[in-house]
Design an enzyme around this catalytic site. Structure first.
Site, short mmCIF file in Angstrom:
data_model
loop_
_atom_site.label_atom_id
_atom_site.label_comp_id
_atom_site.label_asym_id
_atom_site.label_seq_id
_atom_site.Cartn_x
_atom_site.Cartn_y
_atom_site.Cartn_z
N CYS A 194 -3.78 -1.24 -2.11
CA CYS A 194 -3.93 0.27 -2.15
C CYS A 194 -5.02 0.30 -3.38
O CYS A 194 -4.76 -0.04 -4.51
CB CYS A 194 -2.51 0.81 -2.62
SG CYS A 194 -3.01 2.69 -3.18
N ASN A 195 -6.16 1.00 -3.25
CA ASN A 195 -6.97 1.29 -4.24
C ASN A 195 -6.52 2.12 -5.24
O ASN A 195 -7.02 1.64 -6.48
CB ASN A 195 -8.31 1.92 -3.58
CG ASN A 195 -9.15 1.29 -2.70
OD1 ASN A 195 -10.25 0.60 -2.84
ND2 ASN A 195 -8.60 0.91 -1.35
N THR A 196 -5.62 2.93 -5.15
CA THR A 196 -5.36 3.80 -6.20
C THR A 196 -4.42 2.75 -7.12
O THR A 196 -4.43 3.06 -8.28
CB THR A 196 -4.50 4.96 -5.59
OG1 THR A 196 -5.24 5.78 -4.65
CG2 THR A 196 -4.29 6.10 -6.81
N ASP A 233 0.93 -1.13 -0.23
CA ASP A 233 0.09 -0.05 0.12
C ASP A 233 0.76 1.50 -0.04
O ASP A 233 2.05 1.08 0.09
CB ASP A 233 -0.81 0.09 1.26
CG ASP A 233 -1.99 1.20 1.33
OD1 ASP A 233 -2.43 1.51 0.02
OD2 ASP A 233 -2.13 1.72 2.27
N SER A 234 0.29 2.39 -0.23
CA SER A 234 1.17 3.60 -0.09
C SER A 234 1.51 4.02 1.25
O SER A 234 2.68 4.62 1.45
CB SER A 234 0.37 4.72 -0.65
OG SER A 234 -0.84 4.89 -0.07
N GLU A 244 -3.51 9.43 8.41
CA GLU A 244 -2.07 9.29 8.56
C GLU A 244 -1.80 10.44 9.90
O GLU A 244 -0.57 10.21 10.44
CB GLU A 244 -1.50 9.94 7.21
CG GLU A 244 -1.51 8.74 6.18
CD GLU A 244 -0.64 7.56 6.22
OE1 GLU A 244 0.52 7.86 7.00
OE2 GLU A 244 -1.11 6.61 5.65
N CYS A 259 -10.91 3.43 -0.22
CA CYS A 259 -9.41 3.75 0.01
C CYS A 259 -9.23 3.00 1.28
O CYS A 259 -10.17 3.00 2.35
CB CYS A 259 -9.37 5.36 0.30
SG CYS A 259 -7.57 5.72 0.80
N THR A 260 -7.86 2.54 1.60
CA THR A 260 -7.65 1.79 2.75
C THR A 260 -7.64 2.43 3.93
O THR A 260 -8.03 1.92 4.97
CB THR A 260 -6.08 1.07 2.75
OG1 THR A 260 -5.12 2.31 2.15
CG2 THR A 260 -5.89 0.08 1.42
N HIS A 261 -7.81 3.92 3.87
CA HIS A 261 -7.79 4.70 4.90
C HIS A 261 -8.94 5.01 5.40
O HIS A 261 -9.04 5.29 6.67
CB HIS A 261 -6.78 5.94 4.70
CG HIS A 261 -5.74 5.99 4.49
ND1 HIS A 261 -4.87 5.40 3.57
CD2 HIS A 261 -4.60 6.25 5.39
CE1 HIS A 261 -3.47 5.41 3.66
NE2 HIS A 261 -3.23 6.06 4.69
N TYR A 276 -0.34 8.20 -2.87
CA TYR A 276 -0.54 7.95 -4.35
C TYR A 276 -1.61 8.52 -5.03
O TYR A 276 -1.74 8.70 -6.14
CB TYR A 276 -0.52 6.41 -4.38
CG TYR A 276 0.60 5.48 -4.22
CD1 TYR A 276 1.76 6.16 -3.65
CD2 TYR A 276 0.72 4.30 -4.56
CE1 TYR A 276 2.89 5.22 -3.64
CE2 TYR A 276 1.82 3.35 -4.62
CZ TYR A 276 2.86 3.65 -4.28
OH TYR A 276 3.93 3.04 -3.92
N GLY A 277 -2.57 8.97 -4.14
CA GLY A 277 -3.79 9.30 -4.62
C GLY A 277 -3.86 10.49 -5.58
O GLY A 277 -4.88 10.60 -6.26
#
Ligand code: DGL
Length: 265
Positions: free
Chosen positions: A76-78, A13-14, A155, A187-189, A45-46
């Site tokens: 990572c979705n992006t 992932d980013s 983050e 998105c993973t976040h 990355y987004g």
């Protein structure tokens, strides 16, 4: 010792968000060892171009392949949205993304056929979710919303901060006049902001975190390729490209778990 005991699932992932995917994989596949890489030096990355996200994704995969992984999860979705085709053409191992599992789950869950997709700018611009959903449910009405400020909120562990509430409200206002009954946390976040998002929308909204369905697809794919492991003690390793201490600190807050990670050269 059989060769397979050296083989891990690789995942990138980013940043830290992909640990939500890793947790689901650990839950569904408790005997599998996993190597996680968070590309914290190059996050986010987004808002990067497709070309850049593809390049990062290839480099991350090469790093994980050097660790002898048997299957790759693009957590990572992006990266899933922008780089999955390139990765599958370039590398000869099974590669699982998070977009297709998320779209499948959303289509299963929706009653109104109105699905919101929350994601980074890149994920939304790529139309990856929109394409996957429409393929499964051509009459679906899709409401894509880019939420670029969600990632720094997580983050920085500002998930309960008044600023987070204001930003969530602002991004989600367009959904209030729709018949959306299913929201993809694309998105993973974003799962860490689920409570705030839920407060903003109707109480009976169904949330889709692609991580759970992704983990099931990992299990199915390992079986199909006869790569699964059983009855072994799993080993989990964590690597980042920058600031392992910050990664450990935020992981402890978000997951109530101590994670020791190494910085790659
Ligand atoms: N992890 C990324 C994703 O799932 C979001 C964070 C970023 O922008 O790097 O899309």
């Amino acid at each position: 010792m059989s060769e397979q005991r050296f083989h891990h699932i690789g995942m990138f992932d980013s940043g830290i968000g992909g640990l939500t995917v890793m947790q689901q994989v650990m839950h569904v596949l408790p005997y599998e060892s996993i190597i996680y890489f968070g590309d914290t030096a190059r996050l986010p990355y987004g808002n990067k171009s497709q070309e850049t996200v593809e390049r990062y994704s290839i480099e991350n995969t090469i790093f994980l392949l050097e660790k002898r992984i048997k299957l790759l999860v693009v957590a990572c979705n992006t990266a899933s949205a922008y780089a999955i085709d390139k990765l599958r053409h370039t590398f000869n191992i099974p590669i699982i993304d998070v977009i297709k599992p998320g779209a499948e789950k959303a289509v299963q869950m929706t009653r109104s056929g109105c699905i919101a997709v929350l994601g980074t700018k890149g994920t939304i611009q790529s139309k990856a979710y929109q394409t996957s959903i429409t393929r499964l449910l051509p009459e679906a009405e899709i409401f894509p919303i880019a939420c670029p400020l969600f990632v720094p909120l997580v983050e920085e562990y500002l998930i309960d901060h008044p600023a987070a509430r204001l930003i969530v409200k602002d991004y989600l206002t367009p959904l209030k006049t729709t018949k959306v009954d299913t929201v993809i946390l694309g998105c993973t976040h974003y799962p860490f902001l689920k409570n705030l998002i839920q407060e903003e929308l109707q109480s009976d909204i169904c949330f889709v975190d692609p991580a759970a369905t992704c983990a099931e697809q990992v299990a199915t794919t390992l079986k199909q390729h006869h790569l699964h492991t059983s009855q072994t003690k799993p080993n989990y390793s964590y690597y980042v490209s920058d600031d392992p201490d910050k990664f450990t600190e935020i992981a402890a807050k978000l997951f109530q778990q101590r994670i020791d990670c190494s910085k790659i050269d």
